[in-house]
Design a protein around this motif. Sequence first.
Motif, short mmCIF file in Angstrom:
data_model
loop_
_atom_site.label_atom_id
_atom_site.label_comp_id
_atom_site.label_asym_id
_atom_site.label_seq_id
_atom_site.Cartn_x
_atom_site.Cartn_y
_atom_site.Cartn_z
N UNK A 10 -5.60 -3.13 6.02
CA UNK A 10 -7.04 -2.88 6.10
C UNK A 10 -7.37 -1.73 7.05
N UNK A 11 -6.51 -1.48 8.04
CA UNK A 11 -6.81 -0.44 9.02
C UNK A 11 -6.21 0.91 8.63
N UNK A 12 -4.89 0.97 8.54
CA UNK A 12 -4.21 2.26 8.40
C UNK A 12 -4.21 2.79 6.97
N UNK A 13 -4.17 1.89 5.98
CA UNK A 13 -4.04 2.29 4.58
C UNK A 13 -5.10 1.57 3.74
N UNK A 14 -6.34 2.07 3.71
CA UNK A 14 -7.44 1.31 3.11
C UNK A 14 -7.67 1.52 1.61
N UNK A 15 -6.72 2.19 0.93
CA UNK A 15 -6.84 2.42 -0.51
C UNK A 15 -5.67 1.74 -1.24
N UNK A 16 -5.46 2.06 -2.50
CA UNK A 16 -4.33 1.52 -3.26
C UNK A 16 -3.20 2.55 -3.25
N UNK A 50 -7.92 6.28 -4.80
CA UNK A 50 -8.95 6.12 -3.78
C UNK A 50 -10.03 5.15 -4.23
N UNK A 51 -10.43 4.29 -3.30
CA UNK A 51 -11.50 3.34 -3.58
C UNK A 51 -12.85 3.97 -3.28
N UNK A 52 -13.79 3.88 -4.20
CA UNK A 52 -15.14 4.42 -3.93
C UNK A 52 -15.89 3.63 -2.88
N UNK A 53 -15.39 2.44 -2.54
CA UNK A 53 -16.07 1.59 -1.56
C UNK A 53 -15.66 1.90 -0.12
N UNK A 54 -14.69 2.81 0.05
CA UNK A 54 -14.20 3.17 1.38
C UNK A 54 -14.78 4.53 1.76
N UNK A 55 -15.26 4.71 3.00
CA UNK A 55 -15.79 6.02 3.40
C UNK A 55 -14.78 7.14 3.13
N UNK A 56 -15.27 8.28 2.67
CA UNK A 56 -14.39 9.34 2.21
C UNK A 56 -13.55 9.95 3.34
N UNK A 57 -13.98 9.77 4.57
CA UNK A 57 -13.23 10.32 5.69
C UNK A 57 -12.41 9.26 6.43
#
Length: 417
Positions: free
Chosen positions: A22-28, A70-77
């Motif tokens: 959840x912290x370091x790698x927040x995408x798939x 990339x998940x659209x639900x995660x901030x882009x930065x």
Amino acid sequence: MRADAAAVLDQNWTGRSTVPSRSLYPHQWSWDSAFIAIGLRHVAADRARTELESLLQAQWADGRIPHIAFSPDVPRDAYFPGPHFWQAHAASGTETSGIVQPPIHALAAWLTYQADPADVGFLERVYPGLAAWHGYLRDRRTLGPGGLVAIVHPWESGMDNSPAWDGPLARVTPAPAGSFVRRDTDHAAVTDRPTDLDYGRYVGLAATYRDHGYDDRATPHAFAVEDPCFNALLICSEHALADIAARIGRDPAPHRQYAEELTGALVERLFVDGLFRSRDVVSGEIIGAATVAGLVPLAVPGLPVADELLETALGPRFRLGETRLVPSYDLTADDFGPGRYWRGPSWFNTAWLIHRGLAQLGQLGYAEALAADLVGLAEATGFAEYVDPFTGAAHGARSFSWTAALALDVSAEGAAS
């Protein structure tokens, strides 16, 4: 342990896939999802199928499976390099990276199916995408003369800052200082992570590939390497793809033939002095660094040099059975570091692959000891990303998904035996 591992996978589940952390790698991530499915199949086979099918939604028209969806639900930065850097999209429209990771997906799909053999439809749905993925590697990434596929970025190996990449990376012009902001050091110890210079080279290399439209033929590859782990997993997955093809009424022969050809090339081109080593495609030279990537071919079915490779694993460079899991780098090397990411620590995914190889070879004593160590360390460290090979001390992220998943898998195998 099984309940705690399942809880980690539950907390990292997004509804369509599982984030590594959840912290370091927040995408798939690509090969993370494959390892995660291998464990999920024991507690939620439907989610394991969804994990792999959601990853295939990020597949490109040319067949490649990118290393990040990339998940659209995660901030882009939230992660760098993010979607704004890669400027890449799957055929489905999903924003992705432009590079790949080791092709263990067909093996994961076959193992997932075996957990619920009634769902043949799952194999029918994933087979075309998996076949196209292997076709992309065969057709676009066979850059050297010997038939093996090549990686064009260290991140494609999954072993990001392996000492094996130091020589080829020295040719790469780093991105200018100040042109990017790292996010990895926000969540992990700076002393464990790659240096700023190496990170600048990673970014520069990725930018060159991007600026050439991710065209493998048009890009002037300053970094191109035949990696034994990447090719070994392609072989394992070709065998799995043959099994999938046979199960759904397709012809398995082309997959078995390609697996046989790759195995011969792997041994001929990369097996040197009892260990598989990487080859620099640009210079044509073997890279001397002895890393855990050179032991992963133990998992290749019918490997003709398996006995010699096992001797190396048991020898002073890796000390299988004496250290915790399997060190990622030569214990006798002057620059070995027990906490430096892929420059010494032990990782759960490579231990799982080597455990699989040992079991296939009938080396049950070594296999069972490694499995017990994997499960015990996963529980003791709170499912750490990687560990010190001497003390077992945790490093990197905690509640790491593939650690939980692979602990589930080997514990389920042990319970069934």
